[in-house]
Design an enzyme around this catalytic site. Structure first.
Site, PDB file in Angstrom:
ATOM      1  N   GLU A 214      -2.214  -8.905  -1.233  1.00  8.53           N
ATOM      2  CA  GLU A 214      -3.668  -8.930  -1.023  1.00  8.53           C
ATOM      3  C   GLU A 214      -4.405  -8.795  -2.356  1.00  8.53           C
ATOM      4  O   GLU A 214      -5.418  -9.461  -2.593  1.00  8.53           O
ATOM      5  CB  GLU A 214      -4.071  -7.815  -0.049  1.00  8.53           C
ATOM      6  CG  GLU A 214      -3.598  -8.122   1.371  1.00  8.53           C
ATOM      7  CD  GLU A 214      -4.016  -7.063   2.370  1.00  8.53           C
ATOM      8  OE1 GLU A 214      -3.557  -5.919   2.215  1.00  8.53           O
ATOM      9  OE2 GLU A 214      -4.793  -7.366   3.286  1.00  8.53           O
TER      10      GLU A 214
ATOM     11  N   GLY B 237      -0.272  -4.979   0.563  1.00  5.09           N
ATOM     12  CA  GLY B 237      -1.407  -4.758  -0.324  1.00  5.09           C
ATOM     13  C   GLY B 237      -1.202  -5.425  -1.679  1.00  5.09           C
ATOM     14  O   GLY B 237      -2.177  -5.812  -2.338  1.00  5.09           O
TER      15      GLY B 237
ATOM     16  N   ALA C 116       0.868  -1.170   0.000  1.00  4.79           N
ATOM     17  CA  ALA C 116       0.000   0.000   0.000  1.00  4.79           C
ATOM     18  C   ALA C 116       0.912   1.229   0.000  1.00  4.79           C
ATOM     19  O   ALA C 116       2.127   1.112   0.130  1.00  4.79           O
ATOM     20  CB  ALA C 116      -0.868  -0.019   1.247  1.00  4.79           C
TER      21      ALA C 116
ATOM     22  N   GLU D  12       3.002  -6.297   7.047  1.00 10.22           N
ATOM     23  CA  GLU D  12       2.348  -5.194   7.766  1.00 10.22           C
ATOM     24  C   GLU D  12       2.692  -5.151   9.249  1.00 10.22           C
ATOM     25  O   GLU D  12       2.793  -4.081   9.850  1.00 10.22           O
ATOM     26  CB  GLU D  12       0.831  -5.280   7.609  1.00 10.22           C
ATOM     27  CG  GLU D  12       0.303  -4.841   6.257  1.00 10.22           C
ATOM     28  CD  GLU D  12       0.350  -5.917   5.199  1.00 10.22           C
ATOM     29  OE1 GLU D  12       1.007  -6.959   5.416  1.00 10.22           O
ATOM     30  OE2 GLU D  12      -0.270  -5.717   4.134  1.00 10.22           O
TER      31      GLU D  12
END
Ligand code: NAD
Length: 699
Positions: free
Chosen positions: A107, A104, A63, A127
């Site tokens: 993901e 991310g 992210a 994370e």
């Protein structure tokens, strides 16, 4: 679509190419066109399957951390929205992964039906290292793909896995043999032809069914991976989220994951860990060492002294793939040093963290000598001999005589004046301090000590080589003890005073472990060896009441089985020793001190506030360039709890006015210099400023 997302067609297969350099982070400006592209392709009947791939050196590596805690992060389409849209597409979707698929990125890949990876790819959910958990379905989808045990290991450790490991566990469906995107397109075409069924990850139950029936293996894995989390919230939340993925339905588990994420991202621990993430990058920026300054080429290293530090430093180079020659005073000392290195590698092999081949390769990079002439072709030489100026000067004189022009000459001194050492050579511009921490092959911190005359390209070389051998470098100025040990001195002084005034060693150490440190100051003395500080104090004409008395009794710590604590039968577990309690009482009596009860709060105030105070003085003097550099030193070199972000970040959270007030109180009471508030601290407290005001990126 736009510069960030382009769609190409290969017959009936659509390839969505993401291009958001440098690491294809999922910023809002990428999410928006990607979401739109996915919706278009979903509805386009001419498209049979979709491949999601990336331009540049990597797949999506996460992210956009700079969006964390800002409205942009949640702005639609958020990452969870994106994953949900992708997962609901009925035609086969394939992620084509090269470089790293992290956070991310993974993901997003998990929202596809399939994943094809380059053989060098790495996949993970790191994370936890930022004090959060994957917040876009990672904790719920990964267990459905690799099983809950593997998932909890990956998510709690945050460590990425290789493509082959991922293939073995079903995270990757195919490892690409040739061109990744071509292979992924062929894979997608094959799948489209097969007609399915294409089960979205959310509906896959096969890998979690067993743990639902019998959670014992999963719970055992949770126990193992959360054993050493020391007060950190994120690893526990990660484990709980995976547990939810097993026990709850998909949507409820996703909702819980979101709640955990929002709570953690707004918390102090995550702020602290994000601060450290940026601080590490910030530390690499050094005044006068811009991009135009090119590091010198390092092909071969030399190390002088094969003792505790020299051995570890040589191992660091060998581990980093750099051939290294170690020089000792005589054959016996050399054999002892090389023997220790071999033994250490042997331990790693027996623990399964190193293969026999790797051990042989690393040992193959090591050479021993007693002849300075063998160091003539080294590009960098690091001195790690006894901590005595006369010996250091003699060694640097010899190096000056034999080293080829341009060789970087470094000292691992803990306290001595690097300018004086440099002045003993004819090339002070090539000299600097490279202060490793013990054990040097394990500890990540490297204080790079910039002398008055150190050349910019010599600093650049040290910074580059540090990264190459897996260290976290921080550039500091010359003063007694540099940043870390100078601040440690302030902490040690008060730790001892607390004993005389009434605390027990175990009480002080407990206050530290309760705070989140891996160990307290006295357990650390015993681990490092009390004799080191003793010798150093003697050299400076200083004394320490308890520390000196223990050394005079031959109690040097773990290595002698006795120090502040007792270590029976080779145990590393510190046990209180009544003999030490008597010694403390006797020394207090001699000084007319009436011992009293001491609270945990007093222990923290009297040991950690002086640490912050000394840090502020270091900033005033320009010995450290920024408060966050000091945090990096303390987190990586001394075990300051990461969840508190380092002493300077913690001080800001604690409140500078409060710290100044208590320092003044203790200064008034004791008259000790360690408590005299630094001017900078007072100024910041008065102006409502913060020490880490520099790292503005932290929300
Ligand atoms: P050590 O006593 O374990 O090792 C020193 C080695 O240097 C010995 O093997 C000795 O034989 C060798 N030596 C001494 N004089 C020499 C010479 N003239 N030529 C070649 N070899 C010589 O000491 P150490 O703990 O490894 O410390 C070395 C240096 O590293 C010191 O400057 C110390 O302050 C610094 N340091 C120590 C630590 C620590 O925790 N031990 C941490 C950081 C820095």
């Amino acid at each position: 679509m736009n510069d960030y997302v382009t769609v190409k067609r290969d017959g009936e297969i659509a390839v969505v190419l993401l291009d958001n350099p440098p690491v294809n982070a999922l910023s809002l400006h990428l999410r928006e066109p990607l979401h739109a592209a996915l919706e278009t392709l979903r509805d386009d009947e001419g498209v049979a399957a979709i491949v999601v791939a990336c331009a540049g050196r990597t797949f999506v590596s996460g992210a956009d951390i700079t969006e964390f805690g800002t409205p942009k992060q949640l702005q639609s389409p958020s990452l969870p929205d994106l994953c949900s849209t992708l997962e609901k597409i009925a035609k086969p979707t394939v992620a084509a992964i090269h470089g790293t698929a992290l956070g991310g990125g993974l993901e997003l890949a998990l929202a596809c039906h399939f994943r094809v990876a380059d053989k060098g790819a790495r996949l993970g959910l790191p994370e936890v290292k930022l004090g959060i958990l994957p917040g876009a379905g990672g904790t719920v989808r990964l267990p459905r793909v690799v099983g809950p045990e593997k998932a909890v290991r990956m998510i709690v450790s945050g460590t990425p896995i290789s493509a082959s490991d991922a293939f073995e566990h079903g995270l990757v469906d195919q490892v690409a043999e040739g061109d990744l995107v071509q292979d992924a397109v062929a894979f997608a075409r094959e799948k489209a032809k097969s007609g399915g069924p294409f089960v979205p990850v959310r509906d896959r139950e096969d890998k979690i069914a067993a743990a639902r029936e019998d959670p014992s293996a999963f719970e055992a894995a949770v126990k193992e991976v959360t054993r050493k989390v020391r007060g950190l919230e994120a690893p526990l939340a990660c484990a709980e989220a995976v547990r939810n993925a097993v026990n709850l339905d998909f949507d409820t588990a996703i909702q819980k994951e979101r709640e955990f994420f929002l709570k953690l991202v707004a918390g102090d621990q995550s702020r602290a860990q994000r601060h450290l993430f940026f601080a590490e990058r910030e530390a690499a920026k050094v005044e006068g060492v811009g991009k135009e300054v090119k590091p010198r080429d390092i092909r071969r290293a030399g190390v002088i002294g094969a003792g505790t530090m020299g051995g570890g430093i040589a191992m660091s180079f060998a581990n980093g793939g750099i051939p290294v020659t170690i020089l000792e005073m005589n054959r016996e000392a050399l054999d002892r040093g090389l023997g220790t290195i071999e033994k250490n590698y042997g331990i790693s092999v027996s623990r399964g963290s190193l293969t026999e081949e790797e051990k042989a390769a690393r040992l193959g990079r090591l050479k021993g000598t007693t002849d300075y002439a063998d160091l003539a072709d080294c590009d960098i030489i690091i001195e790690a001999v006894f901590e005595e100026m006369a010996i250091k000067k003699e060694v640097f004189g010899k190096l000056d005589a034999i080293a080829k022009p341009g060789t970087v000459l470094a000292s691992n001194t803990s306290y001595l004046d690097v300018n004086e050492i440099a002045a003993s050579t004819s090339r002070p511009g090539d000299v600097l301090g490279m202060h490793f921490f013990s054990p040097a092959n394990v500890m990540r911190l490297l204080e790079i000590v910039r002398g008055e005359k150190t050349a910019p390209d010599v600093l650049a070389t040290a910074l580059t080589i540090a990264k190459k051998i897996g260290k976290v470098p921080v550039v500091v100025g010359v003063c007694h003890g540099f940043v870390g040990n100078r601040m440690l001195g302030a902490r040690n002084e008060e730790s001892e005073a607390l004993l005389l005034e009434g605390a027990t060693p175990q009480q002080v150490d407990k206050a530290f472990t309760d705070f989140g440190w891996p160990m307290g100051p006295f357990a650390m003395w015993d681990l490092a060896g009390l004799d080191i500080g003793w010798r150093n104090r003697k050299a400076q004409g200083k004394t320490a009441v308890i520390g000196d008395a223990l050394c005079e009794m031959g109690r040097f710590g773990q290595k002698t089985g006795k120090g502040v604590y007792l270590y029976e039968n080779g145990s590393r577990d510190p046990q209180p020793d009544p003999e030490v309690d008597r010694l403390i009482e006797e020394k207090a009596r001699e000084r007319g001190i009436n011992r009293r009860d001491i609270s945990e709060q007093e222990i923290i105030e009297r040991t950690l506030y002086p640490l912050v105070n000394e840090g502020a003085r270091i900033l005033e003097e320009g010995i450290a360039a920024r408060a966050s550099d000091i945090d990096i030193v303390w987190v990586n070199g001394y075990g300051f709890p990461v969840g508190k972000g380092g002493p300077m970040f913690w001080a800001d959270l604690e409140g500078l006015p409060k710290i100044v007030e208590r320092l003044e109180y203790w200064h008034g009471k004791t008259g000790k210099d360690v408590f005299k508030p630094a001017t900078l601290l007072k100024k910041l407290a008065e102006s409502q400023g913060t020490l880490s005001g520099g790292s503005k990126k932290v929300a």
